[in-house]
Design an enzyme around this catalytic site. Structure first.
Site, PDB file in Angstrom:
ATOM      1  N   GLY A 218      -4.025  25.775  19.645  1.00 26.32           N
ATOM      2  CA  GLY A 218      -5.879  26.091  19.828  1.00 26.32           C
ATOM      3  C   GLY A 218      -5.568  26.476  21.211  1.00 26.32           C
ATOM      4  CB  VAL A 219      -8.443  27.386  23.917  1.00 23.58           C
ATOM      5  CG1 VAL A 219      -8.303  28.823  24.015  1.00 23.58           C
ATOM      6  CG2 VAL A 219      -9.867  26.888  23.422  1.00 23.58           C
ATOM      7  N   GLY A 221      -6.115  21.778  27.134  1.00 22.09           N
ATOM      8  CA  GLY A 221      -5.297  20.977  26.936  1.00 22.09           C
ATOM      9  C   GLY A 221      -3.903  20.407  26.493  1.00 22.09           C
ATOM     10  CG  MET A 222      -3.179  18.845  22.302  1.00 22.85           C
ATOM     11  SD  MET A 222      -2.507  16.870  23.025  1.00 22.85           S
ATOM     12  CE  MET A 222      -3.329  15.565  22.902  1.00 22.85           C
ATOM     13  CD  GLU A 243      -9.016  31.305  16.519  1.00 21.95           C
ATOM     14  OE1 GLU A 243      -9.542  31.540  15.540  1.00 21.95           O
ATOM     15  OE2 GLU A 243      -8.529  29.903  16.797  1.00 21.95           O
ATOM     16  CB  VAL A 319     -14.244  16.068  18.411  1.00 22.49           C
ATOM     17  CG1 VAL A 319     -15.090  14.834  18.937  1.00 22.49           C
ATOM     18  CG2 VAL A 319     -13.892  17.380  19.251  1.00 22.49           C
TER      19      VAL A 319
END
EC number: 2.8.3.-
Length: 446
Positions: A218-219, A221-222, A243, A319
């Site tokens: 995904g996008v 920092g992690m 994606e 989150v």
């Protein structure tokens, strides 16, 4: 050989003339990300006094968006987003952007089956010798939008490079109008920096990965940090099927980790994605690169394709999670932050894949602007949007460990999730679990 330049010149017009086709009450779709039609948006905003109730759809808008910013009372335009980034989130906070729930794998189908598009406007590459315009780094849902649209207006952006892929172009014969003009260099999306907590989480995930894995990141920092950790690891012969093609994928490639050699068929040797989301260097790496395929989301995020990829490994962030195993990745309470995107697509595909793995990660807590610490493991959610239902929750990781919720009862989930919660909140969460009757009297945290 056809001379498509004659047809091109016949359809070439100004932005101001092109947007005259838009009427009050129309649904208008903009190209997303770098396909944002800046010249046409400016021209449409200038027509605001002539129009009312024009609804615009797009996603991943980084701004500016003139139709919104110059119509703060929404007397003329209403903007809707399939997936929000910071600019759109700020608009949403001001009541100027409305979210459209979706699963990315279904989005092209929404257009083809259920939605009206009166006018589609998107930025594309200059036309090639065969009369085609390339969607460049912005494939995603472009073809489905144009297939649905009654009128197609293209904005030529010579800063956009051509990319290889599937369903990644539109022919001059399909187009109603073309506009040209100056465009700035493509904006860049830098890598996000991870925290010490992110590093603890990243180390756990990378330790579970295998040689030959096919990775989806995904996008944020992690995932960016995980990509760097992969680049520094001893892992080899990795693939990419995601994606978004992100900066972390380039880090992995430059470290010699990506070969895509374990894929089969048309994907063998290919990095596959729906959008390119990152720096100028990342865009340049993907440009006319025969080892990169940019494809529509109903292909990239197809659960059947994901389940067929050997050792598919999905890595995303959330989150918060509640004690029942519901996962929220797109809102804080009722405040919208991003969107479902493809997280549930990849979570589902990875679970259905006999060699697959999926990790949802988050810090166990957060500290607000006043310095007050809050748990990201909740007893129950209160208005938060559920991205991944409890029936599909799988491996969740915090800095305190990793738990696999698949097939677990309510009391087992409560025990597992509290074990990876921040220690300051564990007793409080146990009390809540007892009140909800999902805590066994014999439960003991280790």
């Amino acid at each position: 050989m056809n001379d498509y330049n004659k047809e091109y010149n016949a359809k070439l017009t100004t932005p101001e003339k092109a947007v005259k086709v838009i009427k009050s009450g129309d649904w208008v779709d903009y190209g997303c990300l770098h396909a944002y039609p800046a010249l046409l948006d400016r021209a449409l905003a200038d027509r605001k006094e002539e129009l009312e109730d024009v609804k615009v759809r797009s996603l991943l808008m980084h701004g500016p968006l003139h139709i919104v910013e110059e119509d703060p009372n929404q007397e003329h335009f209403t903007y809707n987003s399939w997936h929000m980034v910071k600019f759109e989130r700020n608009l949403c906070d001001r009541g100027l952007c409305y979210f459209i729930p979706m699963l990315f794998r279904n989005l092209p189908g929404y257009y083809r089956r259920f939605l009206d598009v009166d006018v589609a406007m998107m930025a594309v590459t200059p036309m090639d010798e065969e009369g085609y315009f390339n969607f460049s780094v912005n494939n995603a849902t472009a073809r489905a939008v144009l297939d649905t649209a009654k009128v197609i207006i293209l904005e030529i952006n010579d800063k956009l490079p051509r990319l290889f892929g599937k369903e990644n172009k539109v022919h001059i014969s399909e187009v109603d109008a073309i506009v040209e003009g100056e465009h700035p260099d493509l904006f860049e999306i830098p890598s996000a920096s991870g925290s010490e907590i992110d590093e603890l989480i990243a180390n756990q995930i990378v330790s579970q990965m295998e040689d030959g894995a096919c990775v989806q990141l995904g996008v944020g920092g992690m995932p960016d940090l995980i990509g760097k950790k992969i680049a520094e690891s001893d892992l080899k012969n990795l693939g990419v099927h995601s994606e978004l093609i992100v900066n972390a994928n380039l880090d992995m490639y430059k470290a010699g980790k990506i070969t895509n050699s374990n894929k089969t068929g048309e994907m063998k040797g290919k990095t596959v994605g729906g959008l390119v989301y990152g720096t100028k260097e990342l865009v340049e790496w993907t440009a006319e690169n025969p080892d990169v395929m940019i494809c529509p989301m109903d292909y990239v995020n197809d659960v059947n394709i994901i389940r067929s990829l050997d050792k598919f490994t999905s890595i995303n962030s959330c989150v918060g999670v509640d004690l029942f195993g519901q996962i929220s990745s797109e809102s804080a309470g009722t405040r919208h932050i991003s969107g479902t995107g493809g997280q549930l697509d990849f979570l589902t595909g990875a679970y259905d894949n006999p060699t697959g793995k999926s990790f949802i990660c988050m810090p166990s807590s957060r500290v607000d602007r006043k310095g007050v610490r809050h748990s990201n493991v909740h007893a129950t959610f209160h208005g938060d949007i559920i991205t991944d239902p409890r029936s599909q929750s799988y491996q969740l990781v915090t800095e305190y460990g990793m738990v696999n919720l698949a097939g677990r009862s309510t009391w087992e989930r409560a025990e597992m999730l509290i074990s990876v919660a921040h220690p300051d909140f564990r007793e409080e969460l146990i009390q809540s679990a007892e009140e909800m009757k999902i805590w066994r009297r014999s439960n003991k945290l280790k």
